[in-house]
Design an enzyme around this catalytic site. Structure first.
Site, PDB file in Angstrom:
ATOM      1  CE  LYS A  88      -4.736  -1.639  -0.241  1.00 15.57           C
ATOM      2  NZ  LYS A  88      -5.093  -2.098  -1.240  1.00 15.57           N
ATOM      3  CD  GLU A 110      -9.865   3.450   0.965  1.00 14.93           C
ATOM      4  OE1 GLU A 110      -9.702   4.657   0.380  1.00 14.93           O
ATOM      5  OE2 GLU A 110      -9.482   2.696   0.015  1.00 14.93           O
ATOM      6  CB  SER A 377      -0.303  -7.978  -1.172  1.00 14.10           C
ATOM      7  OG  SER A 377      -1.327  -8.311  -0.391  1.00 14.10           O
TER       8      SER A 377
END
Lengths: 393, 261
Positions: A88, A110, A377
């Protein structure tokens, strides 16, 4: 080069938002264009990705896993090793630099699993911007460690009580905030979803991982991989991996969605596998909805996959047959979680644990000499509460 | 000429402004919605905006969100709403009715099927808060073919180029969002409102009505000075909520309308 001028990937994408946001999206689009043409911006982003986030990440040959599954070679792209523990941060670093260029003083985001929230709070802290994170109350409970991290980083975590109390409603609430505070605030969307230009911007910022992986595999193996495998919630890590290989026709893409309690149960997040075209959160894409177009509540053990929508470019990849999408259920994800922990000494997040499990299925179908890249990830620290409970450790 | 257009012509001759009321269809139930429509006609409301409930109403504040959730729990769907309008027309209720719906329920229903059925039921216009005109020209053409007005939004952040675009495609009237934000009552009108409306009125001769955040008579009078009409929603829904278990709900909401009008 997609998206087109109006932000469409084939029939998917676009800008289905209230009029108030059109100005902000135009502003963001033109700022992004000028940033891309600005060497300083690119250098600055590279600098932070390298020095602050820890890029490049290794492309690790998982020998034991490969042997165990009977696959020639599985390489793992180690996004779990990045600062804040997931891919991210690639996107939040890029977007915070855009926010600074636009002279915005406040950041909102969010979050589902909390990884995007943490990555946003992190960059906001570093650049001294005010930061509010919207998070569903169900996710606040199941990802409480990330809530503490966001708070420690100086962000305010705003609990969202409406609807599913997960990522879907956190996103809706963040959009409402943005409509209200559009002049001062930049909304850092965490996945390849939302109105144009977000799916494009997030894809581009996440493509750093796919570009690296492509160079690394060519160096290590002198050839391109046969398969790319990644989990898909909104789809940012998968798109980051897939996109740089788009023109490499021999490379097959597999996106792994969450089947939750099972596809037949109706409680899942397999948007591409079972959804149909619709509009949610500003773009047209595949969607889980009832027969009157009301958006269904998704379910997954992995908060980061627990979303009834998906990025429009994935819906496009599906429609043209460029990528294949499959689903793995909660129980299987836990098997994937344990597997990687036990035989490679890497504790994955529950999201990529879905993709890890899928390798077991894939192994039975493919040629023995197949070369695979799996995107890991994120790391599993955030999921220990759930896993301890479910695996009765 | 459809009912909305006719209404604005009529108001213009009388030198009057349009008083438009929004309610969520099916809140608290369809029967009450039906009665409320009749009450609004009695109270001299000019146009009714009937909300199609949606699971993720991103332009709405808490009041309308809650009413939408409640209506959805009772399974209020497009068929039931169109049927309600159809029955109202059969009962000689001739007030202009516009449906306010988010894009997805219409898209899912099938755009052509929706427009045809809406026309057959006696709907006069559609308002889609998350569909800027450039996203679906086909729908606009389709609606035009069946003489259903497509009402588009302008907001405080709309630049002149957008004003021209919206003024070009908007039919019936232009919905001006008084503030940057979601629906819901506010104590004060947005400070830039008058200037923004002047800017719009210079560009277009189409009727401009102001909604979002309008909650009392004083604000409405202010708006009438410069706009062609006003839309009240949340304040009415709030009133419904306050009286939800009372047998005289309709009367009390009617009294609230009377006070505003």
């Amino acid at each position: 080069m997609l998206p087109n001028k109006k932000g469409y990937f084939g029939e998917f994408g676009g800008r289905f938002v209230p009029e108030t946001l059109i100005y902000a999206l135009n502003e963001l689009e033109s700022e992004y264009k000028s940033a891309l043409a600005d060497k300083k911006f690119i250098q600055q982003l590279d600098y932070y990705l390298k020095e602050y986030a820890g890029r490049p990440t290794p492309l690790y040959l998982a020998k034991t896993l490969s042997k165990y599954l009977g696959i020639y070679k599985i390489y793992i792209k180690r996004e779990d090793l990045l600062h804040t523990g997931a891919h991210k941060i690639n996107n939040t670093l890029g977007q915070v630099l855009l926010a600074l260029r636009m002279k915005k003083t406040r950041i909102i985001a969010e979050t589902g699993a909390g990884q995007h929230g943490v990555a946003t709070a992190t960059v906001a802290a570093m650049f001294g911007l005010k930061c509010d994170i919207y998070m569903g109350t169900e996710d606040i409970v199941r990802q409480r460690l990330n809530v503490f991290r966001m708070k420690l980083l100086g962000a305010k975590v705003i609990a969202v009580e409406t609807g599913s109390k997960t990522l879907k409603d956190a996103t809706t609430e963040a959009l409402r905030d943005w409509v209200t505070n559009v002049r001062s605030t930049h909304y850092i969307i965490g996945s390849v979803v939302g109105p144009h230009p977000y799916p494009m911007i997030v894809r581009d910022f996440q493509s750093v991982l796919g570009k690296e992986a492509r160079q690394q595999i060519l160096k290590k193996e002198k050839r391109l991989p046969d398969y790319l495998v990644a989990c898909v919630g909104g789809g940012s890590n998968a798109m980051g991996l897939f996109h740089p290989f788009f023109n490499d026709k021999g490379v097959k893409f597999i996106g792994v969605e969450a089947a939750g309690f099972g596809l037949a149960s109706g409680k899942h997040a397999a948007t591409l596998v079972l959804g149909r075209p619709g509009v949610l959160h500003g773009s047209k894409s595949d969607l889980l909805e009832d027969k009157f177009g009301q958006v269904k509540i998704a379910h997954s053990i992995a908060a980061g996959l627990d979303y009834p929508g998906v990025g429009p470019e994935h819906a496009y990849y599906k429609s043209i047959g460029r990528a294949k999408y499959v689903a793995v259920n909660d129980q299987q994800a836990l098997v994937g979680f344990s597997l990687l922990s036990e035989i490679e000494g890497i504790i994955p997040a529950l999201e990529p644990a879905h993709a890890i499990f899928y390798l077991k299925k894939l192994a039975k179908k493919i040629k023995k000499n197949s070369l695979i890249i799996l995107c890991l990830s994120g790391r599993g620290d955030k999921d220990l509460d759930i896993v301890i409970q479910r695996l009765k450790i | 000429m459809n009912r909305i257009e006719r209404k604005f012509k009529e108001l213009k001759i009388k030198n009057k402004k349009a008083f438009i009321v929004f309610i969520t269809c099916g809140y608290p139930d369809l029967d009450t919605t039906r009665k409320l429509i009749s009450e609004f006609v009695r109270q001299g409301v000019d146009i009714i905006e009937l909300g199609v409930p949606f699971s993720d109403p991103l332009a709405d504040g808490p009041v309308i969100q809650e009413s939408s959730q409640a209506a959805l729990k009772r399974k209020t769907d497009i068929n039931a709403i169109l049927n309600l309008v159809k029955i109202a027309r059969k009962n000689k209720i001739d007030i202009p009715i516009a449906l306010m719906s988010y894009y997805n329920p219409i898209f899912c229903y099938g755009r052509e099927r929706f427009i045809k059925k809406a026309k057959a039921s006696g709907v006069d216009g559609v308002i889609i808060p998350d569909m800027p005109p450039e996203e679906d020209r086909t729908f606009i053409k389709l609606a035009g073919k069946f003489n259903i007005d497509t009402i588009f939004f302008l907001s405080p952040t709309s630049l002149s180029s957008r004003i021209k675009l919206i003024a070009g495609v908007s039919k019936g009237f232009i919905y001006y969002v008084s503030l940057t934000g979601v629906t819901g009552p506010r104590k004060k009108l947005s400070p830039g409102l008058v200037d923004n409306l002047r800017r719009i009125k210079k560009i277009t001769a189409k009727p401009v009505c102001v909604g979002f955040g309008v909650s009392n008579r004083r604000q409405i009078k202010e708006i009438y000075k410069i706009a062609d009409g006003v839309i009240v929603g949340s304040v009415v829904i709030q009133k419904i909520k306050e009286n939800i278990n009372r047998s005289d709900l309709v009367k009390r909401v009617g009294a609230c309308i009377k006070k505003l009008h």
